[in-house]
Design an enzyme around this catalytic site. Sequence first.
Site, mmCIF file in Angstrom:
data_model
loop_
_atom_site.group_PDB
_atom_site.id
_atom_site.type_symbol
_atom_site.label_atom_id
_atom_site.label_comp_id
_atom_site.label_asym_id
_atom_site.label_seq_id
_atom_site.Cartn_x
_atom_site.Cartn_y
_atom_site.Cartn_z
ATOM 1 N N ALA A 51 0.842 -1.196 0.000
ATOM 2 C CA ALA A 51 0.000 0.000 0.000
ATOM 3 C C ALA A 51 0.879 1.249 0.000
ATOM 4 C CB ALA A 51 -0.887 -0.006 1.241
ATOM 5 N N GLY B 267 0.756 -5.068 0.943
ATOM 6 C CA GLY B 267 -0.394 -5.188 0.051
ATOM 7 C C GLY B 267 -0.055 -5.836 -1.283
ATOM 8 N N GLU C 290 -0.290 -9.364 -0.565
ATOM 9 C CA GLU C 290 -1.709 -9.675 -0.334
ATOM 10 C C GLU C 290 -2.460 -9.791 -1.670
ATOM 11 O OE1 GLU C 290 -1.786 -6.399 2.552
ATOM 12 O OE2 GLU C 290 -2.830 -7.752 3.916
ATOM 13 N N GLU D 144 4.406 -4.875 7.392
ATOM 14 C CA GLU D 144 3.566 -3.827 7.988
ATOM 15 C C GLU D 144 3.909 -3.560 9.448
ATOM 16 O OE1 GLU D 144 2.501 -6.155 5.919
ATOM 17 O OE2 GLU D 144 0.904 -5.405 4.617
HETATM 18 C C1 LIG Z 1 10.744 -2.366 -1.293
HETATM 19 C C2 LIG Z 1 11.935 -1.670 -0.709
HETATM 20 C C3 LIG Z 1 12.719 -2.603 0.203
HETATM 21 C C4 LIG Z 1 12.853 -1.265 -1.897
HETATM 22 O O1 LIG Z 1 13.958 -0.523 -1.465
HETATM 23 P P1 LIG Z 1 14.853 0.235 -2.567
HETATM 24 O O2 LIG Z 1 15.207 -0.674 -3.668
HETATM 25 O O3 LIG Z 1 15.957 0.892 -1.785
HETATM 26 O O4 LIG Z 1 13.878 1.326 -3.211
HETATM 27 P P2 LIG Z 1 13.320 2.642 -2.528
HETATM 28 O O5 LIG Z 1 14.227 3.792 -2.818
HETATM 29 O O6 LIG Z 1 12.983 2.405 -1.112
HETATM 30 O O7 LIG Z 1 11.936 2.811 -3.326
HETATM 31 C C5 LIG Z 1 11.831 3.517 -4.559
HETATM 32 C C6 LIG Z 1 10.759 4.569 -4.404
HETATM 33 O O8 LIG Z 1 9.523 3.903 -4.167
HETATM 34 C C7 LIG Z 1 8.953 4.408 -2.965
HETATM 35 N N1 LIG Z 1 8.199 3.338 -2.291
HETATM 36 C C8 LIG Z 1 8.582 2.082 -2.073
HETATM 37 N N2 LIG Z 1 7.649 1.397 -1.423
HETATM 38 C C9 LIG Z 1 6.626 2.257 -1.246
HETATM 39 C C10 LIG Z 1 5.351 2.149 -0.630
HETATM 40 N N3 LIG Z 1 4.887 0.993 -0.113
HETATM 41 N N4 LIG Z 1 4.568 3.242 -0.610
HETATM 42 C C11 LIG Z 1 4.969 4.409 -1.149
HETATM 43 N N5 LIG Z 1 6.151 4.558 -1.765
HETATM 44 C C12 LIG Z 1 6.961 3.499 -1.790
HETATM 45 C C13 LIG Z 1 10.134 4.870 -2.135
HETATM 46 O O9 LIG Z 1 9.717 5.793 -1.173
HETATM 47 C C14 LIG Z 1 11.003 5.469 -3.211
HETATM 48 O O10 LIG Z 1 10.506 6.749 -3.543
HETATM 49 P P3 LIG Z 1 11.525 8.004 -3.678
HETATM 50 O O11 LIG Z 1 10.643 9.176 -3.933
HETATM 51 O O12 LIG Z 1 12.423 7.646 -4.828
HETATM 52 O O13 LIG Z 1 12.260 8.072 -2.378
HETATM 53 C C15 LIG Z 1 11.534 -0.408 0.072
HETATM 54 O O14 LIG Z 1 11.049 0.547 -0.822
HETATM 55 C C16 LIG Z 1 10.483 -0.667 1.105
HETATM 56 O O15 LIG Z 1 10.771 -1.196 2.155
HETATM 57 N N6 LIG Z 1 9.228 -0.259 0.833
HETATM 58 C C17 LIG Z 1 8.127 -0.327 1.776
HETATM 59 C C18 LIG Z 1 7.606 -1.746 1.924
HETATM 60 C C19 LIG Z 1 6.480 -1.798 2.948
HETATM 61 O O16 LIG Z 1 6.639 -1.427 4.094
HETATM 62 N N7 LIG Z 1 5.291 -2.254 2.510
HETATM 63 C C20 LIG Z 1 4.125 -2.320 3.346
HETATM 64 C C21 LIG Z 1 3.257 -1.130 3.101
HETATM 65 S S1 LIG Z 1 1.835 -1.049 4.183
HETATM 66 C C22 LIG Z 1 0.728 -2.115 3.413
HETATM 67 O O17 LIG Z 1 0.987 -2.687 2.403
HETATM 68 C C23 LIG Z 1 -0.633 -2.215 4.067
HETATM 69 C C24 LIG Z 1 -1.481 -3.260 3.482
HETATM 70 O O18 LIG Z 1 -1.451 -4.418 4.217
#
Ligand SMILES: CC(C)(COP(=O)(O)OP(=O)(O)OC[C@H]1O[C@@H](n2cnc3c(N)ncnc32)[C@H](O)[C@@H]1OP(=O)(O)O)[C@@H](O)C(=O)NCCC(=O)NCCSC(=O)CCO
Length: 257
Positions: free
Chosen positions: A63, A108, A111, A131
């Site tokens: 998400a 998500g 999911e 999460e």
């Molecule tokens: C997936 C990860 C580990 C990847 O890391 P990396 O390769 O270092 O890439 P990033 O620089 O982190 O990501 C690129 C860019 O995408 C944005 N981003 C990544 N994930 C999300 C997200 N879930 N929501 C919004 N944006 C996201 C990130 O901020 C970067 O943007 P920039 O503007 O370039 O900075 C890593 O990205 C990671 O851990 N992501 C989060 C994973 C997570 O916690 N998921 C659960 C979300 S809550 C959910 O799903 C609720 C439903 O049950």
Amino acid sequence: METIVVKKETPIGWIYLNRPDRLNAINQQMIKELRQGIDEMLYDSDIKVIIITGNGKAFSAGADISQFKELNGYTAWQFAKSGRELMDYIENINKPTIAMINGYALGGGLELAMACDIRIAAEETQLGLPEINLGIYPGFGGTQRLVRLIGKGKALELMLTGDRISAKEAEKIGLVNKVVPLSNLEQETRNFALKLAEKPPISIALIKLLVNQGIDLPILAGLNMESLGWGVVFSTEDEKEGVSAFLEKRKAQFKGK
Ligand SMILES: CC(C)(COP(=O)(O)OP(=O)(O)OC[C@H]1O[C@@H](n2cnc3c(N)ncnc32)[C@H](O)[C@@H]1OP(=O)(O)O)[C@@H](O)C(=O)NCCC(=O)NCCSC(=O)CCO
């Protein structure tokens, strides 16, 4: 549509999550458009199998966390509900669905993959429900679907730690069906889809219904549904064709009638 791309390659319908710069993070608009994309494939009788995948280096990182700061108690509930209802819808459509997973399937994103019938992942893929590290927990059906897929012990471990696991580990615990090199991912997934596309659609729809509904019923109710469903399949042209083809030693041609 802005957040997904749909492509028809009859008999396969492809749906690409298309926010690659955000690792295909799922926002409210994507939830809405995914429903539209699924319906477009569902109501096209030439499409027999739907493949969901991600553009860029991830299936989906979950998400869209950037929206979370705007949520209050009520809107968080509504957002989770709309995501979860989309997953329920995908799980219960009467056409087979395959998640073709590349890069990351997290939160998500996982999911969504779990709501599909089959998961095929590239070797490099990392999967998890992180999460808990955000001070929340899976809200698009993960707490319920992961347990049913891999059992309580391992599901709790993944959700309580938030750890990511490799595609190989996911295959070992039954979270993904197949792991292939990234270079073969598309072709292997297409081949799998084409295999399903040749099967009788009414049998597919009934198997999905019996498995998805039956799992939450007392076993006798599920078994009775299974027996009753034979009354349906034995009234189809596909059953006549399947049995005749076997007896005549030829390949069956199913029509979904
Ligand atoms: C997936 C990860 C580990 C990847 O890391 P990396 O390769 O270092 O890439 P990033 O620089 O982190 O990501 C690129 C860019 O995408 C944005 N981003 C990544 N994930 C999300 C997200 N879930 N929501 C919004 N944006 C996201 C990130 O901020 C970067 O943007 P920039 O503007 O370039 O900075 C890593 O990205 C990671 O851990 N992501 C989060 C994973 C997570 O916690 N998921 C659960 C979300 S809550 C959910 O799903 C609720 C439903 O049950």
